[in-house]
Design an enzyme around this catalytic site. Structure first.
Site, PDB file in Angstrom:
ATOM      1  N   HIS A 100       0.852  -1.203   0.000  1.00  0.00           N
ATOM      2  CA  HIS A 100       0.000   0.000   0.000  1.00  0.00           C
ATOM      3  C   HIS A 100       0.880   1.243   0.000  1.00  0.00           C
ATOM      4  O   HIS A 100       1.975   1.257   0.571  1.00  0.00           O
ATOM      5  CB  HIS A 100      -0.990   0.006   1.170  1.00  0.00           C
ATOM      6  CG  HIS A 100      -0.367   0.037   2.537  1.00  0.00           C
ATOM      7  ND1 HIS A 100      -0.034   1.205   3.183  1.00  0.00           N
ATOM      8  CD2 HIS A 100      -0.024  -0.966   3.390  1.00  0.00           C
ATOM      9  CE1 HIS A 100       0.476   0.927   4.374  1.00  0.00           C
ATOM     10  NE2 HIS A 100       0.501  -0.383   4.521  1.00  0.00           N
ATOM     11  N   ASP A 102      -0.394   4.430   0.886  1.00  0.00           N
ATOM     12  CA  ASP A 102      -0.798   5.446   1.856  1.00  0.00           C
ATOM     13  C   ASP A 102      -0.019   5.253   3.152  1.00  0.00           C
ATOM     14  O   ASP A 102       0.524   4.168   3.422  1.00  0.00           O
ATOM     15  CB  ASP A 102      -2.298   5.385   2.118  1.00  0.00           C
ATOM     16  CG  ASP A 102      -2.728   4.066   2.763  1.00  0.00           C
ATOM     17  OD1 ASP A 102      -2.300   2.999   2.269  1.00  0.00           O
ATOM     18  OD2 ASP A 102      -3.487   4.096   3.743  1.00  0.00           O
ATOM     19  N   GLU A 164      -5.010   1.499   3.181  1.00  0.00           N
ATOM     20  CA  GLU A 164      -4.819   0.462   4.205  1.00  0.00           C
ATOM     21  C   GLU A 164      -4.741   1.064   5.591  1.00  0.00           C
ATOM     22  O   GLU A 164      -5.256   0.495   6.555  1.00  0.00           O
ATOM     23  CB  GLU A 164      -3.549  -0.336   3.883  1.00  0.00           C
ATOM     24  CG  GLU A 164      -3.397  -1.616   4.709  1.00  0.00           C
ATOM     25  CD  GLU A 164      -2.765  -1.386   6.082  1.00  0.00           C
ATOM     26  OE1 GLU A 164      -2.938  -2.247   6.979  1.00  0.00           O
ATOM     27  OE2 GLU A 164      -2.098  -0.353   6.258  1.00  0.00           O
TER      28      GLU A 164
END
Length: 457
Positions: A100, A102, A164
């Site tokens: 992920h 983020d 996430e």
């Protein structure tokens, strides 16, 4: 042999793979730093544009790694995710590589030794928010694909999520909407950690998570503590008494009926554990059992916040109402809904003095999860990690909760799910001065490259 690795006419598909990985690492490091500079905090609406910028950067890197198909997708109201695909050679499996892009909020830029979004190397570690969690996972996958010069020996689908750290609220929708694109024989989730920089791990269990808000009410309104104090109690003290009942005398969770597991993993060094956590001198560890048991296979409860008058604003009145958020981690094998009910029942039954209590379950529930580590994919991973690190991989649980792993397992029941990562106990995921051990990062890239080669068998 995998195209781009080794020399023409050489039949061994692993020939020169380590050299190819070594050659790919400098650019992977540079692009990791580029990603770290993007504050992709999807949980903060002020950084929504940054998260879109981060997804665009990942998509560009996937194209540069030779992906013939790259798209940025998002469910309604969700963060941007990247899906890139390298088709399989005839007869070979397809591997889904997940990470992920983020990141967590910084926790206060002023607390960092160096600016959180300015990657900085110190003592062999790269510091910055996302340097380990999980932009290192993103670049592990991309470095492997670069080592294979964009033609891996198996089919590869790169899936880089963008929310996430917010609990993956739209992942179920994404998996349903793009199921055909994401279907794979093996799923590698690079979002975990190793017990040490020189010891690789396959994560095989994760704790679950539930929470609730408990509110205690004693009075219709604040009243003078001198006039009424004594025969009448205050809600904040009642709340503290209630919260104090959550642990026994040794600090173990006192909520009855919860699952407590066992671990055969070797115990951790307590001094190192205390140092990694930043525990103050003289503060005791709580609970019983080995550290792996307490951190990965037993419930844990914490009070995350309290709504009550601030100290600077307090006056001599009895507080009429107070509330707190309580979070509880769950051992593998626990049922999250039942555990949440048990937590609520415990709080309701331990409020003193007849005070009124309201317990509101939190909306998010993460089931604990255990992975079956048998089968050809795990055997391939053990060989690959042992070769890359020079030591056998260990199977371990982690104390955190990653709800989406269960979602992958439900959506793709025929796939083997491997949970790996390039963090270590000093990485301080979610904390101040998050960092990545650069030498371990290189070994992790080699391990994943070897894994793709092993999966051709």
């Amino acid at each position: 042999m995998p195209p781009g690795v080794g020399s023409p006419g050489v039949s061994d598909p692993r020939e020169n793979l380590a050299a190819a990985v070594t050659a790919a690492l400098p650019s992977a490091r540079a692009d990791l730093e580029r990603l770290v500079r993007i504050p992709s905090i999807w949980a903060d609406p002020a950084h929504a544009d940054d998260t879109h910028r981060s997804a665009a950067a990942v998509a560009e890197l996937a194209r540069g790694a030779g992906a013939p198909s790259v798209r940025i997708v998002a469910a309604e109201g969700g963060a941007p995710a990247v899906i890139a695909h390298w088709p399989p050679p005839p007869g070979q499996p397809t591997v889904l590589l997940y990470a992920h892009h983020d990141v967590q909020p910084t926790g206060g830029d002023e607390h960092w030794t160096s600016p959180p979004f300015e990657p900085t190397e110190r003592d062999g570690r790269l510091y910055g928010r996302g340097a380990a969690d999980d932009k290192a996972g993103v670049m592990t996958h991309l470095a492997v694909l670069r080592a294979y010069h964009g033609t891996p020996p198996v089919g590869v689908t790169l899936f880089i999520e963008g929310e996430e750290e917010s609990g993956s609220p739209t992942l179920t929708t994404l998996l349903a909407e793009h199921r055909d694109l994401l279907t794979a024989d093996v799923i590698v989730i690079a979002d975990a950690a190793n017990p040490a920089v020189d010891v690789p791990a396959l994560t095989t269990s994760l704790r679950g998570l539930v929470d609730c808000t408990v509110e205690v009410a004693m009075l219709e309104r604040p009243v003078h503590s001198g006039v009424y104090g004594g025969p009448i109690g205050d809600a904040l003290t009642a709340l503290c008494t209630t919260l104090g009942s959550l642990h026994d005398a040794k600090g173990g969770v006192a909520v009855p009926g919860l699952v407590h597991g066992h671990s055969d993993a070797p115990d951790m060094d307590e001094a190192t554990f205390r140092s990694d956590a930043g525990l103050l001198d003289g503060v005791e560890l709580i609970g019983t059992g080995t550290l792996p048991e307490r951190t990965c296979h037993a419930p844990a409860v914490a009070v995350l916040g309290i709504d009550a008058p601030r100290v600077a604003e307090a006056s001599n009145v009895l507080v009429p109402r107070a509330r707190a958020m309580v979070s509880m981690r769950l051992a593998p094998g626990e049922d999250a809904v039942s555990a949440q009910r048990a937590l609520a029942a415990h709080l309701e039954s331990h409020v003193p003095w007849g005070a009124r209590v309201t317990v509101t379950p939190g909306p998010g529930i993460a089931e604990p999860f255990s992975l079956d580590s048998s089968g050809a994919a795990y055997d391939a991973a053990r060989r690959a990690f042992a070769e890359a690190f020079g030591t056998a991989a260990v199977e371990m649980g982690i104390g955190g909760s990653i709800p989406f792993i269960a979602e992958f397992a439900r959506t793709f029941p025929g796939a083997s799910v491997l949970v790996t990562g390039v963090g270590d106990p000093a990485s301080r995921w979610h904390g101040i001065d998050e960092s990545l051990h650069l030498e371990m990062f290189g070994k992790g890239v080699l391990a994943e490259a070897l894994l793709l080669a092993e999966l051709t068998r």
